[in-house]
Design a protein around this motif. Sequence first.
Motif, PDB file in Angstrom:
ATOM      1  N   MET A   2       0.833  -1.194   0.000  1.00 38.19           N
ATOM      2  CA  MET A   2       0.000   0.000   0.000  1.00 38.19           C
ATOM      3  C   MET A   2       0.870   1.247   0.000  1.00 38.19           C
ATOM      4  O   MET A   2       1.858   1.331   0.724  1.00 38.19           O
ATOM      5  CB  MET A   2      -0.912   0.056   1.227  1.00 38.19           C
ATOM      6  CG  MET A   2      -1.812   1.294   1.182  1.00 38.19           C
ATOM      7  SD  MET A   2      -3.028   1.409   2.494  1.00 38.19           S
ATOM      8  CE  MET A   2      -2.007   1.490   3.930  1.00 38.19           C
ATOM      9  N   THR A  65      -7.645  -0.516   0.917  1.00 38.34           N
ATOM     10  CA  THR A  65      -7.200  -1.911   1.008  1.00 38.34           C
ATOM     11  C   THR A  65      -8.299  -2.874   0.588  1.00 38.34           C
ATOM     12  O   THR A  65      -8.041  -3.835  -0.139  1.00 38.34           O
ATOM     13  CB  THR A  65      -6.696  -2.218   2.424  1.00 38.34           C
ATOM     14  OG1 THR A  65      -5.558  -1.391   2.698  1.00 38.34           O
ATOM     15  CG2 THR A  65      -6.303  -3.679   2.578  1.00 38.34           C
ATOM     16  N   LEU A  69      -8.065  -5.559  -2.393  1.00 39.84           N
ATOM     17  CA  LEU A  69      -8.299  -6.990  -2.180  1.00 39.84           C
ATOM     18  C   LEU A  69      -9.421  -7.508  -3.074  1.00 39.84           C
ATOM     19  O   LEU A  69      -9.336  -8.619  -3.608  1.00 39.84           O
ATOM     20  CB  LEU A  69      -8.606  -7.265  -0.712  1.00 39.84           C
ATOM     21  CG  LEU A  69      -7.446  -7.065   0.257  1.00 39.84           C
ATOM     22  CD1 LEU A  69      -7.925  -7.188   1.705  1.00 39.84           C
ATOM     23  CD2 LEU A  69      -6.316  -8.039  -0.020  1.00 39.84           C
ATOM     24  N   ILE A  81      -1.999 -13.478   0.765  1.00 40.89           N
ATOM     25  CA  ILE A  81      -1.620 -12.107   0.413  1.00 40.89           C
ATOM     26  C   ILE A  81      -0.795 -11.557   1.567  1.00 40.89           C
ATOM     27  O   ILE A  81      -1.149 -11.747   2.737  1.00 40.89           O
ATOM     28  CB  ILE A  81      -2.858 -11.225   0.175  1.00 40.89           C
ATOM     29  CG1 ILE A  81      -3.430 -11.533  -1.198  1.00 40.89           C
ATOM     30  CG2 ILE A  81      -2.522  -9.756   0.313  1.00 40.89           C
ATOM     31  CD1 ILE A  81      -4.495 -10.584  -1.665  1.00 40.89           C
ATOM     32  N   ARG A  83       0.220  -8.033   2.925  1.00 38.27           N
ATOM     33  CA  ARG A  83      -0.080  -6.604   2.817  1.00 38.27           C
ATOM     34  C   ARG A  83       1.010  -5.857   3.566  1.00 38.27           C
ATOM     35  O   ARG A  83       1.157  -5.994   4.775  1.00 38.27           O
ATOM     36  CB  ARG A  83      -1.443  -6.351   3.443  1.00 38.27           C
ATOM     37  CG  ARG A  83      -2.201  -5.070   3.081  1.00 38.27           C
ATOM     38  CD  ARG A  83      -1.431  -3.792   3.074  1.00 38.27           C
ATOM     39  NE  ARG A  83      -1.972  -2.808   3.998  1.00 38.27           N
ATOM     40  CZ  ARG A  83      -1.225  -2.015   4.710  1.00 38.27           C
ATOM     41  NH1 ARG A  83       0.079  -2.093   4.686  1.00 38.27           N
ATOM     42  NH2 ARG A  83      -1.754  -1.115   5.475  1.00 38.27           N
ATOM     43  N   ASP A 158      -6.742   0.934   7.957  1.00 39.13           N
ATOM     44  CA  ASP A 158      -7.039  -0.442   7.566  1.00 39.13           C
ATOM     45  C   ASP A 158      -6.636  -1.495   8.582  1.00 39.13           C
ATOM     46  O   ASP A 158      -7.361  -2.458   8.789  1.00 39.13           O
ATOM     47  CB  ASP A 158      -6.464  -0.758   6.192  1.00 39.13           C
ATOM     48  CG  ASP A 158      -4.961  -0.776   6.121  1.00 39.13           C
ATOM     49  OD1 ASP A 158      -4.294  -0.114   6.925  1.00 39.13           O
ATOM     50  OD2 ASP A 158      -4.434  -1.467   5.222  1.00 39.13           O
ATOM     51  N   ASP A 159      -5.510  -1.351   9.252  1.00 38.35           N
ATOM     52  CA  ASP A 159      -5.091  -2.453  10.122  1.00 38.35           C
ATOM     53  C   ASP A 159      -6.070  -2.684  11.269  1.00 38.35           C
ATOM     54  O   ASP A 159      -6.476  -3.817  11.543  1.00 38.35           O
ATOM     55  CB  ASP A 159      -3.659  -2.291  10.615  1.00 38.35           C
ATOM     56  CG  ASP A 159      -3.315  -0.953  11.230  1.00 38.35           C
ATOM     57  OD1 ASP A 159      -4.225  -0.112  11.425  1.00 38.35           O
ATOM     58  OD2 ASP A 159      -2.131  -0.739  11.525  1.00 38.35           O
TER      59      ASP A 159
END
Length: 193
Positions: A2, A65, A69, A81, A83, A158-159
């Motif tokens: 990203m 994200t 995906l 995947i 990331r 996102d996390d």
Amino acid sequence: VMGCDNEFFNSQFDNSVMNTYASNLPANVDIIYYYGNPWEQTELVDSRHLRVQSPDTLEHTFMKTVLALEWCIMHREFDFIVRANTSTYLNVPLLSYFIENYAVQDVMYGSDLYSLSEGFAPRPLDIFARGNCMVMSRHLVDILLAGSIQFLHLGKVDDAMIGNVLNYHFMSHGEDYLDHICGMTHGWHKAVD
């Protein structure tokens, strides 16, 4: 990987990532750099750069994200995947060995695990994988995409949101979410303020 559609992040990917660990990838490993902007559509503009149709801010990294995906699900065959961020250096041979020999389909792996009072995943102090390196199976990506729609427009990173969706999924199925998250060894070097 990203990034963000600006000179700094584009340069990190095109120069740092592509000239180090991504310069000689095994045949079964592909790398895609994704970033947002108000593009007309989400599309791969060359073999490595995926433009996703989302705002390109920190607060919209979850949307960015998820859209990346979704694109991967539709356009790539994959088992796992990874990331990562543009600032993350990956030991690809070691990571490949780990995935091929030890990774489990229903476990999210992270190079760093966070527990924050302000980071709901879905409760304060629930553990989630930090975004600098997350390893997830296609099975987890499917769970994530199925549970993410209601969170896309909240403007969240996102996390924490990935942890929120996955942890809640396992909790709602009567499982201990901690059985589905695991830390990986990593090194840390602060190179930029």
